[in-house]
Design a protein around this motif. Structure first.
Motif, PDB file in Angstrom:
ATOM      1  N   TYR A 155       2.210   7.715   8.719  1.00 54.52           N
ATOM      2  CA  TYR A 155       2.352   6.353   8.207  1.00 54.52           C
ATOM      3  C   TYR A 155       3.687   5.812   8.714  1.00 54.52           C
ATOM      4  CZ  TYR A 155      -1.214   7.493   4.656  1.00 54.52           C
ATOM      5  OH  TYR A 155      -2.360   7.865   4.003  1.00 54.52           O
ATOM      6  N   GLU A 156       3.677   4.573   9.158  1.00 58.92           N
ATOM      7  CA  GLU A 156       4.903   3.956   9.663  1.00 58.92           C
ATOM      8  C   GLU A 156       5.205   2.672   8.897  1.00 58.92           C
ATOM      9  OE1 GLU A 156       6.589   1.944  13.808  1.00 58.92           O
ATOM     10  OE2 GLU A 156       5.162   3.625  13.904  1.00 58.92           O
ATOM     11  N   LEU A 157       6.427   2.572   8.407  1.00 62.72           N
ATOM     12  CA  LEU A 157       6.975   1.335   7.862  1.00 62.72           C
ATOM     13  C   LEU A 157       8.158   0.965   8.751  1.00 62.72           C
ATOM     14  CD1 LEU A 157       6.930   1.989   4.010  1.00 62.72           C
ATOM     15  CD2 LEU A 157       5.717   0.157   5.190  1.00 62.72           C
ATOM     16  N   PRO A 180      -8.663  12.168  14.462  1.00 58.73           N
ATOM     17  CA  PRO A 180      -9.467  11.182  15.199  1.00 58.73           C
ATOM     18  C   PRO A 180     -10.037  10.064  14.337  1.00 58.73           C
ATOM     19  CG  PRO A 180     -10.779  13.130  14.769  1.00 58.73           C
ATOM     20  CD  PRO A 180      -9.399  13.431  14.254  1.00 58.73           C
ATOM     21  N   ARG A 181      -9.909  10.144  13.025  1.00 58.13           N
ATOM     22  CA  ARG A 181     -10.528   9.146  12.163  1.00 58.13           C
ATOM     23  C   ARG A 181      -9.896   7.770  12.351  1.00 58.13           C
ATOM     24  NH1 ARG A 181      -9.730  11.721   6.404  1.00 58.13           N
ATOM     25  NH2 ARG A 181      -7.783  12.354   7.439  1.00 58.13           N
ATOM     26  N   ARG A 188      -6.401   1.661   7.965  1.00 55.24           N
ATOM     27  CA  ARG A 188      -6.827   1.653   9.356  1.00 55.24           C
ATOM     28  C   ARG A 188      -5.870   2.500  10.188  1.00 55.24           C
ATOM     29  NH1 ARG A 188      -7.647  -4.065  12.113  1.00 55.24           N
ATOM     30  NH2 ARG A 188      -9.266  -4.106  10.493  1.00 55.24           N
ATOM     31  N   ALA A 189      -6.432   3.413  10.992  1.00 52.08           N
ATOM     32  CA  ALA A 189      -5.631   4.320  11.808  1.00 52.08           C
ATOM     33  C   ALA A 189      -5.971   4.136  13.280  1.00 52.08           C
ATOM     34  CB  ALA A 189      -5.872   5.770  11.401  1.00 52.08           C
ATOM     35  N   ILE A 194      -0.829   5.056  11.347  1.00 51.64           N
ATOM     36  CA  ILE A 194      -1.122   4.002  10.374  1.00 51.64           C
ATOM     37  C   ILE A 194       0.131   3.151  10.263  1.00 51.64           C
ATOM     38  CG2 ILE A 194      -1.773   3.487   7.991  1.00 51.64           C
ATOM     39  CD1 ILE A 194      -2.923   6.416   7.939  1.00 51.64           C
ATOM     40  N   ARG A 195       0.060   1.938  10.766  1.00 51.49           N
ATOM     41  CA  ARG A 195       1.208   1.025  10.730  1.00 51.49           C
ATOM     42  C   ARG A 195       1.013   0.080   9.551  1.00 51.49           C
ATOM     43  NH1 ARG A 195       5.207  -1.630  14.147  1.00 51.49           N
ATOM     44  NH2 ARG A 195       6.323  -2.934  12.655  1.00 51.49           N
TER      45      ARG A 195
END
Length: 250
Positions: A155-157, A180-181, A188-189, A194-195
């Protein structure tokens, strides 16, 4: 040869002892944040961080059933002791030592502290808040594992427009491939990244990475390894993630 014997995975006392030894070697200060039953929750501060230089914040062991993260952080630190001596680092080696010892997500009170970092009255997160307040940070890495993961993801913030996660994930993919999901945990990835454009509002409390971001940390990355994979591979993936982040954000 394995990096970590399986019987040591939940030995919190041994983990803490190794961090104390490493801190002495690297000229870092060990600060006891609080006690969790009979185990200390410790923080590691490099000399440059104590002098006020913007620091890299690294954390693991929030969930005790995610040992690959805690041991990956220690393995990276022991490998890069010279960098700890020279650079600016704030490190939370194991925020939930009793959970690690008992192999549980929750802490010694039965609480998931990753929903309590907003709470100044919490016995762990309150002292953590007081410790982190006023400290300048370049970025924050929160290391975790996920039972349902099919590979590594993050996850990116990020205050910046450009996503940092893809370059980092590419460097980690030789250890464990990205999940891969296209949808992970309702988010949403894209190739394991995940941004988050907005802060989550549906959670019952504030996770560590979000609280860091709210407090001014410009970039936080929450990295997840798949906890059903081989422990040694997970530890190596965690090490590679930290190394890759240091390279990309240098």
């Amino acid at each position: 040869m394995k990096l970590l014997p399986n019987h040591r995975a939940h030995d919190a006392r041994h983990l803490i002892q190794r961090w104390r030894m490493l801190a002495r070697e690297a000229g870092c200060r060990v600060k006891k944040l609080c006690m969790a039953d009979e185990l200390p929750v410790i923080m590691i501060e490099s000399s440059a961080a104590r002098e006020g230089q913007p620091a890299a914040y690294l954390s693991a062991g929030v969930h005790g059933d995610e040992p690959g993260a805690a041991w990956g952080l220690l393995t990276w630190a022991e490998k890069h002791a010279r960098d700890l001596r020279r650079g600016s680092f704030l490190i939370a080696p194991c925020l939930n030592p009793v959970g690690l010892m008992l192999n549980t997500r929750v802490d010694h009170r039965g609480i998931d502290i990753n929903r309590r970092f907003h709470d100044a009255d919490d016995v762990i997160c309150g002292p953590w808040q007081r410790w982190i307040t006023g400290k300048a940070m370049r970025f924050g890495l929160c290391l975790h594992e996920d039972y349902d993961a099919q590979g590594i993801y993050l996850y990116e913030l990020n205050h910046a427009r450009q996503t940092a996660g893809h370059s980092i994930m590419e460097r980690c993919s030789r250890v464990i491939a990205p999940d891969p999901r296209r949808n992970i945990d309702g988010q949403r990835a894209n190739r394991g990244v995940i941004r988050r454009r907005t802060l989550p509002t549906h959670l019952p409390g504030m996770p560590e990475a979000v609280e860091l971001h709210v407090r001014g940390c410009p970039l936080t990355l929450t990295f997840e390894t798949p906890s059903e994979f081989d422990l040694d591979a997970r530890v190596r993936a965690q090490v590679k993630f930290i190394e890759a982040t240091m390279e990309v954000l240098a």
